[in-house]
Design a protein around this motif. Sequence first.
Motif, PDB file in Angstrom:
ATOM      1  N   ARG A  10      34.159  -2.708  33.952  1.00 31.32           N
ATOM      2  CA  ARG A  10      34.962  -1.495  34.170  1.00 31.32           C
ATOM      3  C   ARG A  10      35.480  -0.932  32.844  1.00 31.32           C
ATOM      4  O   ARG A  10      35.473   0.275  32.624  1.00 31.32           O
ATOM      5  N   LYS A  13      32.743   0.780  31.045  1.00 29.75           N
ATOM      6  CA  LYS A  13      32.494   2.109  31.625  1.00 29.75           C
ATOM      7  C   LYS A  13      33.482   3.130  31.073  1.00 29.75           C
ATOM      8  O   LYS A  13      33.112   4.266  30.769  1.00 29.75           O
ATOM      9  N   SER A  49      32.341   6.846  42.785  1.00 26.01           N
ATOM     10  CA  SER A  49      31.705   5.977  41.800  1.00 26.01           C
ATOM     11  C   SER A  49      31.118   6.768  40.638  1.00 26.01           C
ATOM     12  O   SER A  49      30.794   6.200  39.611  1.00 26.01           O
ATOM     13  N   LYS A  50      30.988   8.087  40.831  1.00 19.58           N
ATOM     14  CA  LYS A  50      30.413   8.925  39.774  1.00 19.58           C
ATOM     15  C   LYS A  50      31.149  10.253  39.684  1.00 19.58           C
ATOM     16  O   LYS A  50      31.706  10.740  40.658  1.00 19.58           O
ATOM     17  N   ASP A  53      26.989  12.904  36.350  1.00 12.62           N
ATOM     18  CA  ASP A  53      26.070  11.795  36.075  1.00 12.62           C
ATOM     19  C   ASP A  53      26.777  10.577  35.507  1.00 12.62           C
ATOM     20  O   ASP A  53      26.136   9.564  35.237  1.00 12.62           O
ATOM     21  N   ASP A  54      28.077  10.685  35.301  1.00 13.03           N
ATOM     22  CA  ASP A  54      28.822   9.617  34.642  1.00 13.03           C
ATOM     23  C   ASP A  54      29.426   8.642  35.654  1.00 13.03           C
ATOM     24  O   ASP A  54      30.038   9.040  36.640  1.00 13.03           O
ATOM     25  N   SER A  55      29.260   7.366  35.370  1.00 16.24           N
ATOM     26  CA  SER A  55      29.764   6.303  36.237  1.00 16.24           C
ATOM     27  C   SER A  55      31.254   6.085  35.976  1.00 16.24           C
ATOM     28  O   SER A  55      31.692   5.961  34.834  1.00 16.24           O
TER      29      SER A  55
END
Length: 161
Positions: A10, A13, A49-50, A53-55
């Motif tokens: 996490r 990310k 979760s997104k 396009d980014d998580s």
Amino acid sequence: MASSSEMKLRLDKIDSLVEKGYSVKTKDKNFIPILISPEGKFVNIFFKSKYGDDSLPGFSWIAFFFPFVFAAKIRNWKYFWVVGFIVFILSFIESIFNIDTSYASSIGISMVYGFGYPLQRWLFVKSNKEEIGTFKSVLLGLLLSLVASLPSFIVYGIFSS
């Protein structure tokens, strides 16, 4: 500072998002930090979760089940102030309308903290402060939760007599 592999993922990310131009901000009135997109827009991290396009960092189950421990561990004192305030206000509602909001409020606070904890933890890691040990965090978290609940106990005492 030890982190689980899930929390490390996490935090990675969040590092990736920051490298792409996102920012993590705190405000005095916010319970948890907020994520701001490169365009300057608030990013809703709840149940997503997104973002494009980014998580996103996701949900921390351990912070959901033990928010008071992890708030104490990273010295997030605002957690106890906010929880104390919420419980105090709800104690009036419960006493006046004779309804029980404790389960709903506990789950709601835990949900918000579970989603916000990865951002809170990331900010703590970047601050280079030393975290409090787990055993001390459990004791301190329980004690601070009790202290934060004292005003609501007084309200219950007044309305029940």
